[in-house]
Design a protein around this motif. Structure first.
Motif, mmCIF file in Angstrom:
data_model
loop_
_atom_site.group_PDB
_atom_site.id
_atom_site.type_symbol
_atom_site.label_atom_id
_atom_site.label_comp_id
_atom_site.label_asym_id
_atom_site.label_seq_id
_atom_site.Cartn_x
_atom_site.Cartn_y
_atom_site.Cartn_z
ATOM 1 N N ALA A 79 -8.104 40.202 -31.751
ATOM 2 C CA ALA A 79 -9.139 39.967 -32.764
ATOM 3 C C ALA A 79 -8.600 39.125 -33.925
ATOM 4 O O ALA A 79 -9.260 38.187 -34.375
ATOM 5 C CB ALA A 79 -9.683 41.302 -33.274
ATOM 6 N N MET A 80 -7.391 39.439 -34.397
ATOM 7 C CA MET A 80 -6.785 38.653 -35.482
ATOM 8 C C MET A 80 -6.636 37.197 -35.063
ATOM 9 O O MET A 80 -6.963 36.284 -35.821
ATOM 10 C CB MET A 80 -5.395 39.204 -35.833
ATOM 11 N N HIS A 81 -6.127 36.989 -33.852
ATOM 12 C CA HIS A 81 -5.921 35.628 -33.357
ATOM 13 C C HIS A 81 -7.257 34.886 -33.258
ATOM 14 O O HIS A 81 -7.357 33.719 -33.663
ATOM 15 C CB HIS A 81 -5.214 35.650 -31.997
ATOM 16 N N THR A 82 -8.269 35.555 -32.745
ATOM 17 C CA THR A 82 -9.592 34.922 -32.624
ATOM 18 C C THR A 82 -10.119 34.517 -33.996
ATOM 19 O O THR A 82 -10.591 33.388 -34.185
ATOM 20 C CB THR A 82 -10.585 35.877 -31.925
ATOM 21 N N HIS A 83 -10.021 35.410 -34.978
ATOM 22 C CA HIS A 83 -10.485 35.089 -36.337
ATOM 23 C C HIS A 83 -9.704 33.904 -36.915
ATOM 24 O O HIS A 83 -10.274 33.044 -37.575
ATOM 25 C CB HIS A 83 -10.362 36.300 -37.264
ATOM 26 N N LEU A 84 -8.400 33.871 -36.647
ATOM 27 C CA LEU A 84 -7.576 32.756 -37.126
ATOM 28 C C LEU A 84 -8.004 31.452 -36.462
ATOM 29 O O LEU A 84 -8.281 30.464 -37.147
ATOM 30 C CB LEU A 84 -6.090 33.031 -36.843
ATOM 31 N N PHE A 85 -8.075 31.446 -35.124
ATOM 32 C CA PHE A 85 -8.350 30.203 -34.392
ATOM 33 C C PHE A 85 -9.754 29.665 -34.652
ATOM 34 O O PHE A 85 -9.986 28.466 -34.542
ATOM 35 C CB PHE A 85 -8.139 30.404 -32.889
ATOM 36 N N GLU A 86 -10.690 30.536 -35.004
ATOM 37 C CA GLU A 86 -12.056 30.099 -35.288
ATOM 38 C C GLU A 86 -12.259 29.698 -36.747
ATOM 39 O O GLU A 86 -13.318 29.193 -37.105
ATOM 40 C CB GLU A 86 -13.042 31.214 -34.908
ATOM 41 N N SER A 87 -11.250 29.907 -37.577
ATOM 42 C CA SER A 87 -11.389 29.633 -39.015
ATOM 43 C C SER A 87 -11.234 28.152 -39.336
ATOM 44 O O SER A 87 -10.560 27.402 -38.613
ATOM 45 C CB SER A 87 -10.354 30.432 -39.809
ATOM 46 N N ALA A 88 -11.844 27.750 -40.439
ATOM 47 C CA ALA A 88 -11.664 26.383 -40.947
ATOM 48 C C ALA A 88 -10.207 26.161 -41.348
ATOM 49 O O ALA A 88 -9.697 25.041 -41.235
ATOM 50 C CB ALA A 88 -12.590 26.138 -42.140
ATOM 51 N N LEU A 89 -9.533 27.209 -41.791
ATOM 52 C CA LEU A 89 -8.117 27.095 -42.167
ATOM 53 C C LEU A 89 -7.314 26.525 -40.998
ATOM 54 O O LEU A 89 -6.510 25.610 -41.160
ATOM 55 C CB LEU A 89 -7.523 28.472 -42.520
ATOM 56 N N TRP A 90 -7.547 27.091 -39.814
ATOM 57 C CA TRP A 90 -6.834 26.673 -38.604
ATOM 58 C C TRP A 90 -7.291 25.283 -38.168
ATOM 59 O O TRP A 90 -6.473 24.409 -37.891
ATOM 60 C CB TRP A 90 -7.078 27.681 -37.491
ATOM 61 N N LYS A 91 -8.597 25.100 -38.110
ATOM 62 C CA LYS A 91 -9.142 23.842 -37.592
ATOM 63 C C LYS A 91 -8.735 22.640 -38.439
ATOM 64 O O LYS A 91 -8.563 21.539 -37.915
ATOM 65 C CB LYS A 91 -10.659 23.950 -37.477
ATOM 66 N N LEU B 201 -1.666 37.797 -41.425
ATOM 67 C CA LEU B 201 -2.351 38.581 -40.412
ATOM 68 C C LEU B 201 -1.891 40.023 -40.532
ATOM 69 O O LEU B 201 -0.680 40.280 -40.606
ATOM 70 C CB LEU B 201 -2.036 38.050 -39.013
ATOM 71 N N LEU B 202 -2.844 40.950 -40.581
ATOM 72 C CA LEU B 202 -2.506 42.338 -40.794
ATOM 73 C C LEU B 202 -3.579 43.236 -40.219
ATOM 74 O O LEU B 202 -4.724 42.827 -40.070
ATOM 75 C CB LEU B 202 -2.350 42.625 -42.287
ATOM 76 N N HIS B 203 -3.207 44.443 -39.905
ATOM 77 C CA HIS B 203 -4.163 45.467 -39.490
ATOM 78 C C HIS B 203 -4.822 45.992 -40.758
ATOM 79 O O HIS B 203 -4.183 46.064 -41.812
ATOM 80 C CB HIS B 203 -3.429 46.580 -38.742
ATOM 81 N N SER B 204 -6.075 46.379 -40.674
ATOM 82 C CA SER B 204 -6.769 46.895 -41.864
ATOM 83 C C SER B 204 -6.053 48.111 -42.451
ATOM 84 O O SER B 204 -6.150 48.371 -43.652
ATOM 85 C CB SER B 204 -8.229 47.223 -41.542
ATOM 86 N N GLU C 260 -10.825 42.856 -38.405
ATOM 87 C CA GLU C 260 -12.246 42.841 -38.782
ATOM 88 C C GLU C 260 -12.732 41.475 -39.253
ATOM 89 O O GLU C 260 -13.935 41.250 -39.356
ATOM 90 C CB GLU C 260 -12.494 43.899 -39.870
ATOM 91 N N GLY C 261 -11.814 40.574 -39.567
ATOM 92 C CA GLY C 261 -12.237 39.238 -39.985
ATOM 93 C C GLY C 261 -11.344 38.620 -41.048
ATOM 94 O O GLY C 261 -10.312 39.163 -41.431
ATOM 95 N N LEU C 262 -11.786 37.444 -41.536
ATOM 96 C CA LEU C 262 -11.064 36.673 -42.543
ATOM 97 C C LEU C 262 -11.628 36.992 -43.913
ATOM 98 O O LEU C 262 -12.850 37.093 -44.083
ATOM 99 C CB LEU C 262 -11.269 35.170 -42.255
ATOM 100 N N MET C 263 -10.761 37.153 -44.886
ATOM 101 C CA MET C 263 -11.220 37.329 -46.267
ATOM 102 C C MET C 263 -10.345 36.527 -47.217
ATOM 103 O O MET C 263 -9.142 36.389 -46.991
ATOM 104 C CB MET C 263 -11.245 38.808 -46.668
ATOM 105 N N ARG C 264 -10.980 35.968 -48.223
ATOM 106 C CA ARG C 264 -10.240 35.287 -49.270
ATOM 107 C C ARG C 264 -9.680 36.364 -50.181
ATOM 108 O O ARG C 264 -10.354 37.327 -50.500
ATOM 109 C CB ARG C 264 -11.150 34.349 -50.050
#
Length: 189
Positions: free
Chosen positions: A28-40, A155-158, A181-185
């Motif tokens: 889940a962490m990897h998916t949130h990272l790879f789908e983020s604008a930060l990564w792209k 990247l961290l567990h909640s 659970e997702g990306l947060m600023r």
């Protein structure tokens, strides 16, 4: 409680996460990272190669290569407690070093200027919603981040998110946090 006690307690708590939940959280962490604008938007990624107690970064490195990104991994300079980053294009260019860290083989890689790293994935054990972190000790990343001007994420567990801990003047927060659970600023007060 001091940082060392907090560190020890979190290591014990993380060890109690079962293998299935750990793999699910990492995916889940990897998916949130790879789908983020930060990564792209990043052409180059700074990332520590994980050891057994850390969240897996091998999948991050492999995805970065698939996406045509430059992968930069740190070498610890112990007498000055600095991090120097080197580009790797293969896992054959790394070796176990100091404290069993997996680091670049300097003679087989090229050092990268810190300003050329677009996205720095910063390791840590305990985090606040403001992006402050307690790492594994030594202060290497805080020294590095003091002058790093580009984007930072952890990247961290909640379970690794806490309300607060003693923040010191040299502690440098990361800008973004990614949990299962997702990306947060990171929140700024």
């Amino acid at each position: 409680m001091g940082k060392n006690e907090l560190r020890k307690g979190m290591i014990i708590a993380l060890e109690q996460i079962g293998l299935i939940e750990r793999k699910k959280a990492e995916k889940a962490m990897h998916t949130h990272l790879f789908e983020s604008a930060l990564w792209k938007q990043a052409d180059s990624i700074g990332v520590t190669l994980s050891t057994t107690k850390e969240w897996d970064t091998k999948a991050i490195v492999e995805q970065a290569w698939l996406d045509g990104k430059k992968v930069c991994v740190p070498k610890s300079i112990h007498n000055t407690r600095e991090l120097h980053f080197y580009e790797i294009t293969s896992f054959r260019q790394v070796e176990k070093g100091y404290y069993d860290l997996i680091e670049p083989i300097v003679s087989e890689t090229e050092r990268v200027d810190d300003t050329a790293i677009d996205l720095m994935i910063v390791p840590g054990l305990i985090f606040t919603r403001e992006g402050y972190r307690i790492g594994f000790g030594g202060g290497y990343y805080d020294r590095f981040l003091k002058d790093f001007k580009n984007t930072t994420v952890s990247l961290l567990h909640s379970n690794q998110l806490v309300d607060s801990f003693p923040v010191e003047s040299f502690d440098i927060p990361v800008q973004y946090l990614i949990t299962e659970e997702g990306l947060m600023r990171a929140e700024r007060s």
